[in-house]
Design an enzyme around this catalytic site. Structure first.
Site, PDB file in Angstrom:
ATOM      1  N   THR A 112     -75.268  75.033 -80.346  1.00  0.00           N
ATOM      2  CA  THR A 112     -75.119  76.308 -80.622  1.00  0.00           C
ATOM      3  C   THR A 112     -74.065  77.273 -79.524  1.00  0.00           C
ATOM      4  O   THR A 112     -73.396  78.195 -79.935  1.00  0.00           O
ATOM      5  CB  THR A 112     -76.302  77.072 -80.853  1.00  0.00           C
ATOM      6  OG1 THR A 112     -77.026  76.329 -82.020  1.00  0.00           O
ATOM      7  CG2 THR A 112     -76.269  78.754 -80.885  1.00  0.00           C
TER       8      THR A 112
ATOM      9  N   SER B 279     -76.738  69.224 -81.981  1.00  0.00           N
ATOM     10  CA  SER B 279     -77.591  68.040 -81.296  1.00  0.00           C
ATOM     11  C   SER B 279     -78.391  67.371 -82.499  1.00  0.00           C
ATOM     12  O   SER B 279     -78.661  66.232 -82.304  1.00  0.00           O
ATOM     13  CB  SER B 279     -78.660  68.771 -80.390  1.00  0.00           C
ATOM     14  OG  SER B 279     -79.453  69.654 -80.991  1.00  0.00           O
TER      15      SER B 279
ATOM     16  N   THR C  84     -80.367  72.814 -78.667  1.00  0.00           N
ATOM     17  CA  THR C  84     -81.691  72.984 -78.476  1.00  0.00           C
ATOM     18  C   THR C  84     -82.633  72.060 -79.202  1.00  0.00           C
ATOM     19  O   THR C  84     -83.730  71.653 -78.730  1.00  0.00           O
ATOM     20  CB  THR C  84     -82.223  74.497 -78.462  1.00  0.00           C
ATOM     21  OG1 THR C  84     -82.081  75.101 -79.945  1.00  0.00           O
ATOM     22  CG2 THR C  84     -81.343  75.386 -77.431  1.00  0.00           C
ATOM     23  N   ASP C  85     -82.184  71.702 -80.433  1.00  0.00           N
ATOM     24  CA  ASP C  85     -83.006  71.049 -81.190  1.00  0.00           C
ATOM     25  C   ASP C  85     -83.362  69.379 -80.773  1.00  0.00           C
ATOM     26  O   ASP C  85     -84.726  69.078 -80.987  1.00  0.00           O
ATOM     27  CB  ASP C  85     -82.295  70.732 -82.736  1.00  0.00           C
ATOM     28  CG  ASP C  85     -82.519  72.002 -83.430  1.00  0.00           C
ATOM     29  OD1 ASP C  85     -83.608  72.830 -83.197  1.00  0.00           O
ATOM     30  OD2 ASP C  85     -81.547  72.378 -84.143  1.00  0.00           O
TER      31      ASP C  85
END
Length: 164
Positions: A13, A55, A84-85
């Site tokens: 992101t 990710s 972040t995932d």
């Protein structure tokens, strides 16, 4: 020993842009260099763009490339910008594959190109953490620094939380 920090960009992101014609986000050229220039970072750094992926699309081969690049780098202090995932999955691989270096993963919950993004703050936190943290793998997000092996993303709360 070099004081330079290596920054590996992988997408996520933090590097997404919105394309009106497509009505969706896509990962664009990394904004990391611009963010560091705007912040007037004086410490030497080197940016290597490894990939431009969400990710959730990262594969074992992608994680192996991230680890190999970090392991083979002359720098001992490394920042990895990452979605972040699956950031914690990459942290586990780095902890196993790259001993003796300080590695800090960071990202953003909204793109760096957005006015109200957390990207520059998180990158600054990661840059500071990379300079002072002990060797190991760390995650720097939302004003907190976590042991990369003792953290998870709480999707409902929109933040990372420490785990045992």
């Amino acid at each position: 020993m070099t004081r330079s920090i290596l920054i590996l960009t992988t997408g996520g992101t933090i590097d997404k842009s919105y394309f009106d014609a497509l009505s969706e986000y896509q990962i664009a050229d990394s904004a990391i260099g611009s963010l560091l220039k705007e912040a007037r970072v004086a410490l030497p750094f080197r940016i290597v763009e490894l990939m431009r992926k969400d990710s959730l699309e990262l594969t074992d081969a992608d994680r192996a490339l991230i680890a190999a690049t970090a392991r083979e780098a002359a720098e001992t202090r490394i920042i990895v910008t990452h979605g972040t995932d699956t950031m914690t999955e990459t942290a586990k691989v780095l902890a196993q594959e790259v001993p003796g270096k300080t590695i800090v993963l960071t990202g953003a919950l909204s793109p760096a190109r957005f006015a109200e993004s957390d990207a520059s703050f998180n990158l600054g936190l990661a840059f500071a953490t990379a300079q002072v943290a002990a060797p190991g793998v760390w995650i720097a997000m939302s004003g907190e620094v976590f042991d990369g092996l003792k953290v998870r993303k709480d999707r409902d709360a929109g933040k990372f939380v420490e785990v045992d």
